[in-house]
Each structure stands twice: as C-alpha cells, then as structure tokens.
Write a protein that holds these residues in place. Structure first.
Motif, short mmCIF file in Angstrom:
data_model
loop_
_atom_site.label_atom_id
_atom_site.label_comp_id
_atom_site.label_asym_id
_atom_site.label_seq_id
_atom_site.Cartn_x
_atom_site.Cartn_y
_atom_site.Cartn_z
N PRO A 183 -3.83 49.30 24.37
CA PRO A 183 -5.10 49.06 24.47
C PRO A 183 -6.15 50.32 24.85
O PRO A 183 -7.14 50.35 24.66
N TYR A 184 -5.26 51.48 25.40
CA TYR A 184 -6.20 52.76 26.00
C TYR A 184 -6.56 53.47 24.67
O TYR A 184 -7.29 54.45 24.82
N LEU A 185 -6.05 53.08 23.36
CA LEU A 185 -6.69 53.77 22.19
C LEU A 185 -8.19 53.49 22.15
O LEU A 185 -8.86 54.60 21.59
N GLU A 186 -8.50 52.39 22.43
CA GLU A 186 -9.80 52.07 22.10
C GLU A 186 -10.66 51.84 23.46
O GLU A 186 -11.68 51.24 23.79
N SER A 187 -10.17 52.57 24.57
CA SER A 187 -10.95 52.40 25.83
C SER A 187 -12.08 53.19 25.85
O SER A 187 -12.15 54.19 25.29
N SER A 188 -13.06 52.77 26.62
CA SER A 188 -14.28 53.32 26.96
C SER A 188 -14.29 54.42 27.86
O SER A 188 -14.99 55.33 27.73
N HIS A 189 -13.07 54.56 28.70
CA HIS A 189 -13.04 55.59 29.59
C HIS A 189 -11.99 56.49 28.99
O HIS A 189 -11.53 56.53 27.88
N LYS A 190 -11.73 57.73 29.60
CA LYS A 190 -10.68 58.64 29.36
C LYS A 190 -9.42 58.12 29.86
O LYS A 190 -9.42 57.88 31.09
N SER A 191 -8.56 58.59 29.34
CA SER A 191 -6.95 58.24 29.66
C SER A 191 -6.11 59.37 29.32
O SER A 191 -6.10 60.08 28.39
N TRP A 192 -5.21 59.68 30.54
CA TRP A 192 -4.09 60.44 30.40
C TRP A 192 -3.02 59.58 30.73
O TRP A 192 -2.78 59.01 31.67
N ILE A 193 -1.97 59.40 29.57
CA ILE A 193 -0.84 58.60 29.50
C ILE A 193 0.38 59.81 29.60
O ILE A 193 0.51 60.53 28.58
N ASN A 194 1.12 59.57 30.60
CA ASN A 194 2.19 60.32 30.72
C ASN A 194 3.56 59.51 30.82
O ASN A 194 3.59 58.65 31.42
N ILE A 195 4.36 60.09 29.60
CA ILE A 195 5.93 59.03 29.39
C ILE A 195 6.87 60.04 29.78
O ILE A 195 7.10 61.20 29.32
N ASP A 196 7.56 59.52 30.92
CA ASP A 196 8.85 60.44 31.34
C ASP A 196 9.79 59.59 31.14
O ASP A 196 10.22 58.52 31.17
N GLY A 197 10.83 60.39 30.28
CA GLY A 197 12.00 60.19 29.74
C GLY A 197 11.77 59.40 28.12
O GLY A 197 10.93 58.52 28.02
N LEU A 198 12.40 60.27 27.23
CA LEU A 198 12.27 59.99 25.89
C LEU A 198 13.17 59.21 25.18
O LEU A 198 14.46 59.06 25.55
N ARG A 199 12.46 57.96 24.33
CA ARG A 199 13.37 57.24 23.71
C ARG A 199 12.95 57.09 22.19
O ARG A 199 11.68 56.90 22.16
N LYS A 200 13.68 57.11 21.30
CA LYS A 200 13.37 57.18 20.04
C LYS A 200 12.20 56.13 19.45
O LYS A 200 11.16 56.31 19.09
N GLU A 201 12.68 55.06 19.81
CA GLU A 201 11.54 53.71 19.66
C GLU A 201 10.63 53.77 20.36
O GLU A 201 9.65 53.55 19.54
N ASP A 202 10.54 54.00 21.36
CA ASP A 202 9.30 54.26 22.21
C ASP A 202 8.10 55.40 21.69
O ASP A 202 6.99 54.88 21.57
N VAL A 203 8.74 56.45 21.71
CA VAL A 203 8.12 57.47 20.94
C VAL A 203 7.44 57.33 19.49
O VAL A 203 6.29 57.53 19.24
N HIS A 204 8.30 56.38 18.84
CA HIS A 204 7.75 56.12 17.30
C HIS A 204 6.88 55.13 17.47
O HIS A 204 5.61 55.29 16.82
N ALA A 205 6.90 54.05 18.31
CA ALA A 205 5.88 53.07 18.42
C ALA A 205 4.61 53.68 19.05
O ALA A 205 3.27 53.13 18.25
N VAL A 206 4.61 54.58 20.01
CA VAL A 206 3.32 55.37 20.46
C VAL A 206 2.70 56.04 19.56
O VAL A 206 1.39 56.08 19.02
N CYS A 207 3.25 56.94 18.65
CA CYS A 207 2.84 57.52 17.72
C CYS A 207 2.21 56.94 16.56
O CYS A 207 1.10 57.26 16.05
N GLU A 208 3.07 55.76 16.09
CA GLU A 208 2.39 55.11 15.27
C GLU A 208 1.01 54.32 15.42
O GLU A 208 0.05 54.21 14.74
N HIS A 209 0.93 53.95 16.76
CA HIS A 209 -0.24 53.23 17.18
C HIS A 209 -1.39 54.27 17.60
O HIS A 209 -2.56 54.13 17.09
N PHE A 210 -1.06 55.38 17.92
CA PHE A 210 -2.22 56.37 18.19
C PHE A 210 -2.27 57.24 17.01
O PHE A 210 -3.05 58.34 16.95
N ALA A 211 -1.94 56.85 15.62
CA ALA A 211 -2.08 57.62 14.78
C ALA A 211 -1.82 59.08 14.85
O ALA A 211 -2.47 60.01 14.66
N ILE A 212 -0.49 59.43 15.31
CA ILE A 212 -0.07 60.54 15.60
C ILE A 212 1.15 60.96 14.40
O ILE A 212 1.80 59.98 14.12
#
Length: 370
Positions: free
Chosen positions: A71-100
C-alpha cells in the motif's frame, strides 16, 4: 547482463601459521560468465521496517508480512522501506509491485557487485558497499546495500539484518522540523549515502591506528611474525581501496543525472558526498603508501640487524686470525724449532697472544668498530 561470480578456494593449511590474527585465508577468483545467475543464499531472518512520514509526523512500523509493504506505493506520505535480509521471492515481489526493472532486481540479488548508479524508467537505483571494522580479527567486513528511489518512496535492501549505519537517519526522521522530514525522496537518498560514506572514515581511522602500531612493531620486533602482520594489513588496505573506489563514479552519476526525481537544490548535497568520497580515496592511497613504507622499513631493519651480526662475526674473526696463526706455527712438529726447548715457552706464547688480543681490541674500539 554479465554478472561476477566469486569462487572460493582455500589456501593450504601450512600458511595458517603465518596468520597472526587467526583468520582463515581465502583466495577469491573472479570471472564473468556469459549469463549471470544469482547465487545468493536466502537469508535465515528478514526484517521489514517502514518510516511513513511527512513534515508534520513520522511513524515507524515493523511489518510482519511482505504484503503490508504494497500500500505504500500509493501513500500520500513519503515512505522509507528498509528490507533487512534478502530472499529472492521477497525481492521479486517488491520489485514487481513497485515497478522496478528486472535488471535492477538482478543487481540487488547478485553477489560481489561493483558500486554503481542506474536510472531506469521512473526509478533511480544505486548499489554500494557498507563497511565495518572487525576489531577482534582486524579485518574489514563488507555488506552490499541497494537503494531504489521513486516519487514518494525509497526502498533500501540490506544483506545483514543485525547491523547497519542508518541509526542517525532514523533519529532525524523522528525529529520535528528536520530537513529529512521536510525534504524530498532524493534528499533521503542523499542522507543514506552520506552516512554510508561517513562510515568509511571510521574504518579508515581504524586502519590508520593499526598502521601506526605496525610502525612501532617494526622498530622493536623485526621478525617473521611482524612481516606476516604487515602483509595482512596491506591486504586489508587493498580491499578497502577496491571497495570504495567505484563509489566516486556512483556519486558522479547522481551529479550528472537529469532525472525528474532529483531536485536542483539537492545537487549541492550530493556534491558534498562526492567530495567526501574523493577524500576517502586520497587517504586510502596515503595509507597504502604508508604500509608499503612500513614494509620497506621492515626490510631495512632486517638488513641493519644482519649487518650488525656480520660486523660482530667479522670483528671476532679478525681478532682470532693472528692467534690462530701463532697457534698454527707452534703446532708444527719440527724438531729444530728453538722455542720448543724454552722452559716457559708455553706461558710466554700464551701471554704474547693475550697482549696482542688486548692491543687489537683497543685499536678497534678507538676506531669505533664496535
């Protein structure tokens, strides 16, 4: 896109005795295959922290589910999302949703990447090392950090969920009226890069302390253990230099970028970080020269020590040469040697040899030979 894959080959155990810090040595062989495959092992633990803020308020949340990030993609506020610990599935899901872009996703998951900055579509991406100094082993630990900048969000990906250098940023976000709270997303990106580059100076100071200690050790203990410590420290300085050198190009990329995500008024802040990384590179070059000078000093001390030993041996040999000559003459078994029939010839000979030895010692001392 070509990726760098690291293959670890252990060095034979016979060299472990030369390692004064008890650190297992490894030789890293880099090669670039035609096709790159992400070989990262999935993190055992992952932590997602979100700072949702504007000029009036800031909220810190630790998310339990990856879907809570979307939901923070469409947030009216500014957001800093910090992901600690990388998993391929999680990174793929985030990149796909945030158009990376998928190329950025590959870079995030790849190992041993060189620091870089890319501008793909409506996203800015940078990747650089975060360095720590391990005081117990006197080694430099390295962690790869990836930062993606969007219109109203910044996403940072870290490998190690247990440590980072971003605490000053978190503290400033909680302060009302702080520049980060009032600034745009490119200012937050600058702030993250600034604290990472500032941490390079901390590591550099620790290396400088070790070099100063090594200079004293060379003066007092020029032995093989000291030489092993010098070589070990020189390797750490080399690894430091190799890690931070590309960061200069990264900062130069931000200065030359014409992206709409970068405001003109923030450019001067990136210029400040650029100046800092140049200073880091210059200091690293100075420390590299210093450690080479320490190594030369070691060889000089070793040569001086050897010269002293040879000098002592030469003096002893010179002192004994006349005495050996006299003993050799009177050791010949001829019947017609007149001194052989002298009643006290043995004592006269020993006395003469002793007087000659004393005279030679006095002459050598007067000449300053020892």
């Amino acid at each position: 896109m070509r990726k760098t894959v690291n293959k670890i080959l252990p060095i034979p155990n016979v060299l472990d005795a030369l390692n004064p810090f008890k650190v297992k040595k490894q030789r890293i062989m880099n090669f670039n295959p035609v096709t790159g495959v992400a070989s990262r092992e999935p993190a055992q633990a992952s932590k997602i922290t979100v700072f949702d803020y504007n000029s009036n308020a800031c909220t810190e949340k630790v998310l339990q589910s990856l879907s809570d990030v979307f939901p923070y993609l469409e947030s009216s506020h500014k957001s800093w999302i910090n992901i600690d610990g990388l998993r391929k599935e999680d990174v793929h899901a985030v990149c796909e949703h945030f158009a990376i872009h998928p190329l950025i996703e590959e870079d995030i998951l790849s190992l041993g990447q060189r620091a870089k900055m890319d501008e793909i579509g409506e996203r800015l991406f940078c990747l650089l090392p975060m360095l720590y100094f391990n005081s117990d082993a006197s080694t430099i630990d390295q962690e790869q950090v990836s930062i993606v900048v969007g219109a109203n969000f910044v996403i940072s990906f870290q490998e190690d969920p247990t440590r980072d250098v971003f605490d000053p940023i978190r503290d400033k976000l909680m302060l009302p009226g702080s520049r980060i709270r009032n600034g745009s997303m490119d200012f937050l990106c600058y702030s993250l890069l600034d604290v990472i580059v500032d941490s390079y100076f901390v590591v550099l100071d620790k290396l400088g302390e070790r070099i100063e200690l090594m200079e004293d050790a060379v003066q007092h203990y020029p032995n093989t253990r000291t030489l092993a410590r010098i070589n070990f420290l020189r390797r750490q300085v080399f690894l430091y230099k190799r890690a931070i050198s590309p960061v200069r190009e990264l900062m130069n990329g931000f200065l030359k970028s014409e992206s709409d995500l970068l405001e003109d008024k923030v450019t001067k802040y990136y210029k400040d970080v650029y100046d800092h990384i140049i200073q880091c590179n210059d200091l690293a070059d100075n420390y590299r020269d210093m450690i080479l000078n320490v190594q030369e000093m070691y060889h000089t001390q070793l040569n001086l020590k050897m010269n002293e030993i040879m000098k002592v041996l030469a003096v002893v040999t010179t002192l004994m040469a006349p005495l050996t000559l006299i003993a050799g003459i009177y050791g010949m078994n001829f019947h017609n040697m007149p001194e052989l029939t002298a009643k006290n010839g043995y004592f006269y000979t020993l006395g003469g040899m002793g007087i000659l030895l004393i005279i030679m010692i006095l002459i050598f001392r007067k000449r300053g030979w020892f």
